[in-house]
Design a protein around this motif. Structure first.
Motif, PDB file in Angstrom:
ATOM      1  N   THR A 270      -1.569  20.521  -1.825  1.00 20.48           N
ATOM      2  CA  THR A 270      -1.904  19.162  -1.430  1.00 20.48           C
ATOM      3  C   THR A 270      -2.354  19.159   0.029  1.00 20.48           C
ATOM      4  O   THR A 270      -1.690  19.743   0.875  1.00 20.48           O
ATOM      5  CB  THR A 270      -0.669  18.246  -1.586  1.00 20.48           C
ATOM      6  OG1 THR A 270      -0.110  18.491  -2.859  1.00 20.48           O
ATOM      7  CG2 THR A 270      -1.049  16.794  -1.452  1.00 20.48           C
ATOM      8  N   LEU A 467      10.350   8.728   1.317  1.00 13.43           N
ATOM      9  CA  LEU A 467       9.954   8.490  -0.066  1.00 13.43           C
ATOM     10  C   LEU A 467      11.114   8.874  -0.976  1.00 13.43           C
ATOM     11  O   LEU A 467      11.616   9.995  -0.908  1.00 13.43           O
ATOM     12  CB  LEU A 467       8.727   9.348  -0.398  1.00 13.43           C
ATOM     13  CG  LEU A 467       8.261   9.398  -1.847  1.00 13.43           C
ATOM     14  CD1 LEU A 467       7.873   8.015  -2.332  1.00 13.43           C
ATOM     15  CD2 LEU A 467       7.087  10.339  -1.980  1.00 13.43           C
ATOM     16  N   THR A 587       3.166   9.863  -6.588  1.00 10.88           N
ATOM     17  CA  THR A 587       2.881  11.272  -6.322  1.00 10.88           C
ATOM     18  C   THR A 587       1.462  11.515  -5.865  1.00 10.88           C
ATOM     19  O   THR A 587       1.154  12.546  -5.300  1.00 10.88           O
ATOM     20  CB  THR A 587       3.139  12.141  -7.575  1.00 10.88           C
ATOM     21  OG1 THR A 587       2.355  11.619  -8.646  1.00 10.88           O
ATOM     22  CG2 THR A 587       4.595  12.119  -7.956  1.00 10.88           C
ATOM     23  N   LYS A 588       0.583  10.569  -6.140  1.00 10.04           N
ATOM     24  CA  LYS A 588      -0.812  10.841  -5.806  1.00 10.04           C
ATOM     25  C   LYS A 588      -1.358   9.656  -5.026  1.00 10.04           C
ATOM     26  O   LYS A 588      -0.888   8.551  -5.133  1.00 10.04           O
ATOM     27  CB  LYS A 588      -1.593  11.041  -7.118  1.00 10.04           C
ATOM     28  CG  LYS A 588      -3.066  11.230  -6.982  1.00 10.04           C
ATOM     29  CD  LYS A 588      -3.429  12.587  -6.455  1.00 10.04           C
ATOM     30  CE  LYS A 588      -4.923  12.659  -6.141  1.00 10.04           C
ATOM     31  NZ  LYS A 588      -5.274  13.731  -5.240  1.00 10.04           N
ATOM     32  N   ASP A 591      -2.426   9.055   1.927  1.00  7.86           N
ATOM     33  CA  ASP A 591      -1.887   9.943   2.939  1.00  7.86           C
ATOM     34  C   ASP A 591      -0.995   9.117   3.841  1.00  7.86           C
ATOM     35  O   ASP A 591      -1.458   8.166   4.436  1.00  7.86           O
ATOM     36  CB  ASP A 591      -3.058  10.420   3.805  1.00  7.86           C
ATOM     37  CG  ASP A 591      -3.348  11.866   3.551  1.00  7.86           C
ATOM     38  OD1 ASP A 591      -2.596  12.482   2.790  1.00  7.86           O
ATOM     39  OD2 ASP A 591      -4.319  12.366   4.121  1.00  7.86           O
ATOM     40  N   GLN A 624       4.167  17.969  -6.192  1.00 10.64           N
ATOM     41  CA  GLN A 624       3.274  16.866  -5.825  1.00 10.64           C
ATOM     42  C   GLN A 624       3.956  15.877  -4.878  1.00 10.64           C
ATOM     43  O   GLN A 624       3.357  15.462  -3.890  1.00 10.64           O
ATOM     44  CB  GLN A 624       2.795  16.111  -7.078  1.00 10.64           C
ATOM     45  CG  GLN A 624       2.003  16.961  -8.059  1.00 10.64           C
ATOM     46  CD  GLN A 624       0.524  17.082  -7.718  1.00 10.64           C
ATOM     47  OE1 GLN A 624       0.002  16.294  -6.945  1.00 10.64           O
ATOM     48  NE2 GLN A 624      -0.143  18.072  -8.276  1.00 10.64           N
ATOM     49  N   VAL A 625       5.204  15.502  -5.196  1.00  8.68           N
ATOM     50  CA  VAL A 625       5.889  14.566  -4.287  1.00  8.68           C
ATOM     51  C   VAL A 625       6.133  15.241  -2.947  1.00  8.68           C
ATOM     52  O   VAL A 625       6.008  14.605  -1.907  1.00  8.68           O
ATOM     53  CB  VAL A 625       7.276  14.075  -4.780  1.00  8.68           C
ATOM     54  CG1 VAL A 625       7.508  12.637  -4.466  1.00  8.68           C
ATOM     55  CG2 VAL A 625       7.537  14.363  -6.204  1.00  8.68           C
ATOM     56  N   ARG A 628       3.673  14.959  -0.320  1.00  2.95           N
ATOM     57  CA  ARG A 628       3.587  13.696   0.424  1.00  2.95           C
ATOM     58  C   ARG A 628       4.314  13.804   1.758  1.00  2.95           C
ATOM     59  O   ARG A 628       4.166  12.933   2.595  1.00  2.95           O
ATOM     60  CB  ARG A 628       4.213  12.539  -0.359  1.00  2.95           C
ATOM     61  CG  ARG A 628       3.745  12.375  -1.751  1.00  2.95           C
ATOM     62  CD  ARG A 628       2.500  11.552  -1.835  1.00  2.95           C
ATOM     63  NE  ARG A 628       1.367  12.424  -1.988  1.00  2.95           N
ATOM     64  CZ  ARG A 628       0.157  12.175  -1.533  1.00  2.95           C
ATOM     65  NH1 ARG A 628      -0.082  11.082  -0.879  1.00  2.95           N
ATOM     66  NH2 ARG A 628      -0.824  13.027  -1.725  1.00  2.95           N
ATOM     67  N   ARG A 631       2.704  15.327   6.327  1.00  4.62           N
ATOM     68  CA  ARG A 631       1.271  15.570   6.373  1.00  4.62           C
ATOM     69  C   ARG A 631       0.722  15.296   7.761  1.00  4.62           C
ATOM     70  O   ARG A 631      -0.434  15.575   8.036  1.00  4.62           O
ATOM     71  CB  ARG A 631       0.545  14.718   5.337  1.00  4.62           C
ATOM     72  CG  ARG A 631       1.069  15.010   3.954  1.00  4.62           C
ATOM     73  CD  ARG A 631       0.190  14.427   2.904  1.00  4.62           C
ATOM     74  NE  ARG A 631      -1.096  15.121   2.850  1.00  4.62           N
ATOM     75  CZ  ARG A 631      -1.983  14.938   1.888  1.00  4.62           C
ATOM     76  NH1 ARG A 631      -1.750  14.075   0.950  1.00  4.62           N
ATOM     77  NH2 ARG A 631      -3.119  15.599   1.894  1.00  4.62           N
TER      78      ARG A 631
END
Ligand code: ADP
Ligand code: ZN
Ligand code: ZN
Length: 707
Positions: A270, A467, A587-588, A591, A624-625, A628, A631
Motif C-alpha cells: 500500500t 483506526l 480498508t481502501k 490517505d 490492507q488495514v 492505513r 503513511r
C-alpha cells in the motif's frame, strides 16, 4: 419432429429468463421491420436487440445467431415483433465473451447478457441518445407574426424563443423530466433562455409549452443526438511525479507488452505507487489512440480515484458503478459504446462494458471479493473474465494488489502470470510495526483489551489518529436469553440475527430478513441480553472513554446513501474525528497521513472458519488495514487482538509479511487439495420441501461419483 428449413432463416434469441437455452423466432413480418432481411443481413444479426412474444409477455432479447432450420415445427414458430437495432449492441467480441462466461459459469446466456447491458437497453431504450425538443410549428410562426398569443405573456415569451430558434434552425432542450421519462436520456434540461427566463423544467414553463401545443403552435419532437465527436488526440494533461526505479521498470515492462496478451501481477505494498503505474501505462495506451478499461472493487471506486484520473488525463472518462441510476448507467454505457470515452472505469460488471480499440485492462485490488458475485444470479469472477477478455483481445492486463489472491500467486509460480514488484513505499515512510495482543492474558470485556485502550490513549495524546477495525456491523451478533438460553434465530434461513440497537431492529446479515428488537424472551419472558461486539457497540464503548465528538463510524449501516462515505471521510481528513471505527469499508480509499494506530479487534473469526478462504481474507484485511497506518511522517503501529497468538498463519504474517503468509497458506491448500490445486463447484438446491431438496442433492452426489 421434422426439421424445417425456412426461407427467411431462424433467429436464435437469448432472453433474460432462467432457462438454459435459446429461443427460435422467425424474423419480424410486418410493419417497419418487414424490411428485416435487407436491413439485417444474416451476418449482421447477432448482437442486435429484438422484441419477441414470450407467453403472454413481450420481451427484449438479443439475437445470438441465425440458423437455416429450427427443431421447432414451423407452425409453432412465432415471428419476432421488431428489431430494435440496425447494428449490434454486443459486437462479435463482446457476444463471444459473454457466451464464454455463461458457458464457463454454467449460467443461462440470457441472464448473463442481462448483466452485460444496462437495464434501460434491456427495456428497449435507443442506443443513440435522443432528446425531446420543442419547436414552433408553421402555424405557430404565423401566429407569432400576428402578435399572438396576446393575453398569455408566458406563452408569448416561449413562442418568441421557439420562433427565434427556428430561424437558426435549432431547437430548444426540453425539460429533463420529459426527456428522462420518454427516452431514458440523461441530458439535463438547461435554462430556457438568458438569465431572466424560468428554468426549463419549472412547472410554469411546462404549462406554457402544453398550452402552445394544444393550440397547434408548438410541438415536441424526439431527435437523435449524434454523439460528440470522438477525440483522436488524448493524453496526459499533467505530468506525474518522477517514477521510482521500481515503478519505471513496471511501466516499461507493461508498455513493452502493449499489442499482445500478457498478464502482469503488480504486487506492491500500500502506498508503493501502483496507481501511478496504471496512470503511466494508460498514458501510453492513449498515445497509441487506444482505450483502457479499469476495474476497481466496489469500495475502491471513490471520487478521489476518479479525480486522480481526471486530473491526469485530458480524455473523456466513463464511470460505471452499482450506485448509478438507470439513466446514468445508460449515459455512461453510451459514452463507452460510442467510443467517446477513452478510459472506462467501473466495478464488477464493467468487465463487459463496450470498449472500442481496447489497449489495456487494469484490475485494481484484484484480490477483492467484490469482483466475484457470490450471492445470487450470474456468479462470475470479474477478474478472471477480465483475463479472458484480455487474452481474446490480445492486450495486456495488469492485476494490481498489495495482497494478491493465492490463486493469482499460484499463477505466478506456474508462469501463467508474471510478477512486477513494488516493495517500497513511493514516499519515504517507515512500514508500520505490527504486534499481537494476547486476549487470554488481557481479556477484553467490552471488545477492547487494556493494552489496546492504552495504545489508543497514547496515540491520541501524541496527536495521532486511530483506526479501530472490526468486520462486523451492528451492535452485537447475538441476542440471548440468560434464563432459557434462547438465541434470536432468523425465520428465513438458519443464521442468527444481529442486534441493531439504534434502529431497534434484529437483522439477518445472511438473508436480509429483519424484525423488531424484543425486550423480553419470546420463549420464557425473561430479559434478553446482547452478546458480543459489532461496530455500533464498539463505537458506544469508545465514546464512553474518549467522547462521542472525537469519533466517527463507517460501515454499511452508516453509508446508506451516496455521499455518506465522503462526509465520514471528510471528518477524518479534517482531523475533526480522531478515531475511525469501521468494517472492511475502511480498508481502501483515502490517505490519512496522521493515522498512526490501527487496532484489529477480532482476528480469530478468520482463523477458524468453515470457508477455506477465510485465513486468506484475514491476512489480506490485516495487511490492507495496516497499510492505513503511518503513511505520513510519523511511524505507524498495528495491534491485532487474538486468542491464538501462536497460530502459525498469524506468526508467519507478522514475521514475514504477506509473502510469508501466502507461502504457508498455499502449502496448506496443496496438502488439503483445495483450490487452486483442485477445482471446486458448489451444488445448490432450493425446493418447497426438504425432501425434494434432499432427493436432488443425493442424486447429484451419486452422479458426481461420491456415495
Ligand atoms: P498505491 O496505489 O500503491 O497505494 P499510490 O499510487 O496511491 O499507491 O501512491 C501513494 C502515494 O504516493 C500517492 O500520494 C502518490 O501520489 C504518491 N506517489 C506515487 N508515486 C510517486 C513517485 N514516483 N514520487 C512521488 N510520489 C509518488
Ligand atoms: Zn428465555
Ligand atoms: Zn436470514
Amino acid at each position: 419432429m421434422p426439421d424445417v428449413t425456412l426461407p427467411g432463416g431462424v433467429l436464435r434469441v437469448a432472453l433474460d429468463v432462467p432457462v438454459r437455452r435459446l429461443f427460435d423466432y422467425l424474423p419480424p413480418q410486418s410493419g417497419p421491420a418487414a424490411t428485416f432481411p435487407e436491413t439485417h443481413p444474416a451476418a449482421a444479426c447477432p448482437g442486435i436487440r429484438i422484441k419477441v412474444p414470450f407467453g403472454r409477455r413481450r420481451l427484449v432479447g438479443i439475437v445470438v445467431e441465425t440458423a437455416r432450420a429450427s427443431d421447432v415445427p414451423r407452425d409453432r414458430l412465432k415471428p419476432a415483433l421488431a428489431a430494435l437495432d440496425a447494428a449490434p449492441v454486443l459486437d462479435g467480441e463482446a457476444l463471444a465473451l459473454v457466451r464464454w462466461a455463461a458457458d464457463y459459469y454454467h449460467h443461462p446466456l440470457g441472464e448473463a447478457i442481462a448483466c452485460a447491458l444496462p437495464k434501460a437497453l434491456r427495456l428497449g431504450a435507443p442506443v443513440a441518445r435522443t432528446e425531446q425538443r420543442w419547436v414552433a410549428t408553421p402555424e405557430g410562426l404565423e401566429a407569432f407574426q400576428r402578435g399572438e398569443p396576446r393575453r398569455a405573456p408566458q406563452q408569448r415569451r416561449l413562442l418568441a424563443l421557439l420562433a427565434g430558434q427556428q430561424d437558426a434552425s435549432a431547437a430548444l432542450d426540453a425539460p429533463v423530466s420529459l426527456a428522462l421519462g420518454a427516452t431514458g436520456s440523461a441530458t439535463p434540461g438547461g435554462m430556457l433562455g438568458p438569465g431572466s427566463e424560468p428554468a426549463a423544467d419549472s412547472p410554469r414553463w411546462r404549462e406554457a409549452a402544453r398550452a402552445l401545443a394544444r393550440r397547434g403552435w408548438a410541438a415536441c419532437r424526439a431527435e437523435t443526438v449524434a454523439p460528440a465527436p470522438v477525440t483522436t488526440t488524448a493524453g496526459a494533461r499533467a505530468a506525474g511525479p518522477p517514477l521510482t526505479a521500481e515503478q519505471a521498470l513496471a511501466v516499461q515492462r507493461i508498455g513493452g507488452s502493449l499489442g499482445r496478451f500478457a498478464a502482469w501481477v503488480l504486487h506492491g505494498i500500500t502506498g508503493s505507487g501502483k496507481t501511478e503505474v496504471y496512470l503511466r501505462a494508460i498514458e501510453e495506451v492513449l498515445r497509441r489512440g487506444q482505450r483502457a478499461l479499469v476495474l476497481v472493487p466496489e469500495i475502491g471506486l471513490t471520487p478521489q480515484l476518479v479525480g486522480r484520473f481526471r486530473d491526469r488525463f485530458d480524455a473523456p472518462l466513463a464511470v460505471l458503478h452499482s450506485a448509478l441510476t438507470d439513466p446514468e448507467r445508460l449515459a455512461a454505457w453510451r459514452e463507452a459504446f460510442s467510443g467517446q470515452a477513452r478510459i472506462v472505469i467501473g466495478t464488477r460488471s464493467a468487465v463487459f462494458a463496450p470498449v472500442r480499440e481496447l489497449g489495456l485492462i487494469i484490475v485494481d485490488e484484484e484480490h477483492d471479493p467484490s469482483f466475484k458475485q457470490h450471492e445470487s444470479g450470474f456468479r462470475y469472477s470479474a477478474r478472471d473474465v477480465a483475463v479472458m477478455r484480455a487474452q481474446r483481445a490480445g492486450v495486456p492486463i495488469v492485476l494490481g494488489s498489495a495482497t494478491p489472491a493465492l490463486e493469482t500467486l499460484h499463477n505466478v509460480s506456474t508462469r501463467r502470470y508474471e510478477r512486477l514488484s513494488l516493495p517500497h513505499r513511493a514516499v519515504q515512510s517507515e512500514p508500520p510495526r505490527m504486534s499481537l495482543v494476547d486476549l487470554r492474558a488481557h481479556p477484553a470485556h467490552t471488545g477492547l483489551s487494556t493494552p489496546a485502550l492504552q495504545a489508543i490513549e497514547r496515540h491520541l495524546r501524541e496527536d495521532g489518529q486511530v483506526l479501530v477495525f472490526l468486520n462486523r456491523r451492528g451492535y452485537a451478533p447475538t441476542l440471548l436469553c440468560t434464563a432459557c438460553g434462547w438465541i434470536a434465530p432468523c425465520k428465513d434461513c438458519d443464521a442468527r440475527l444481529t442486534v441493531h440497537r439504534a434502529a431497534q431492529r434484529l437483522r439477518c446479515h445472511h438473508c436480509g430478513a429483519e424484525t423488531r428488537l424484543p425486550e423480553r424472551c419470546p420463549q420464557c419472558g425473561f430479559l434478553v441480553k446482547s452478546v458480543g461486539q459489532g461496530t455500533e457497540r464498539i463505537e458506544e464503548t469508545l465514546a464512553e472513554t474518549f467522547g462521542a465528538g472525537a469519533l466517527v463510524r463507517l460501515d454499511r449501516d452508516v453509508v446508506r446513501r451516496r455521499g455518506d462515505m465522503e462526509s465520514v471521510m471528510a471528518r477524518v481528513a479534517s482531523g475533526a474525528a480522531r478515531i475511525l471505527v469501521g468494517t472492511q469499508m475502511v480498508t481502501k480509499g483515502h490517505d490519512f497521513p496522521n493515522m498512526t494506530l490501527v487496532v484489529v479487534l477480532n482476528a480469530d473469526q478468520g482463523l477458524f472458519s468453515t470457508d477455506f478462504r477465510a485465513p486468506e481474507r484475514l491476512a489480506q484485511t490485516i495487511v490492507q488495514v495496516a497499510g492505513r497506518a503511518g503513511r505520513g511522517a510519523k511511524p505507524g503501529e498495528v495491534l491485532i487482538q487474538t486468542e491464538f497468538p501462536e497460530h502459525p498463519l498469524l506468526r508467519n504474517l507478522l514475521a514475514e509479511g504477506y509473502e510469508g503468509f501466502a507461502r504457508t497458506a498455499l502449502a496448506e491448500r496443496a496438502q488439503a487439495a483445495w483450490p487452486p490445486f483442485s477445482r471446486l463447484a458448489a451444488v445448490r438446491d432450493s425446493a418447497t420441501t426438504p425432501e425434494a431438496a434432499l432427493a436432488f442433492l443425493t442424486d447429484a452426489r451419486r452422479a458426481a461419483g461420491r456415495t
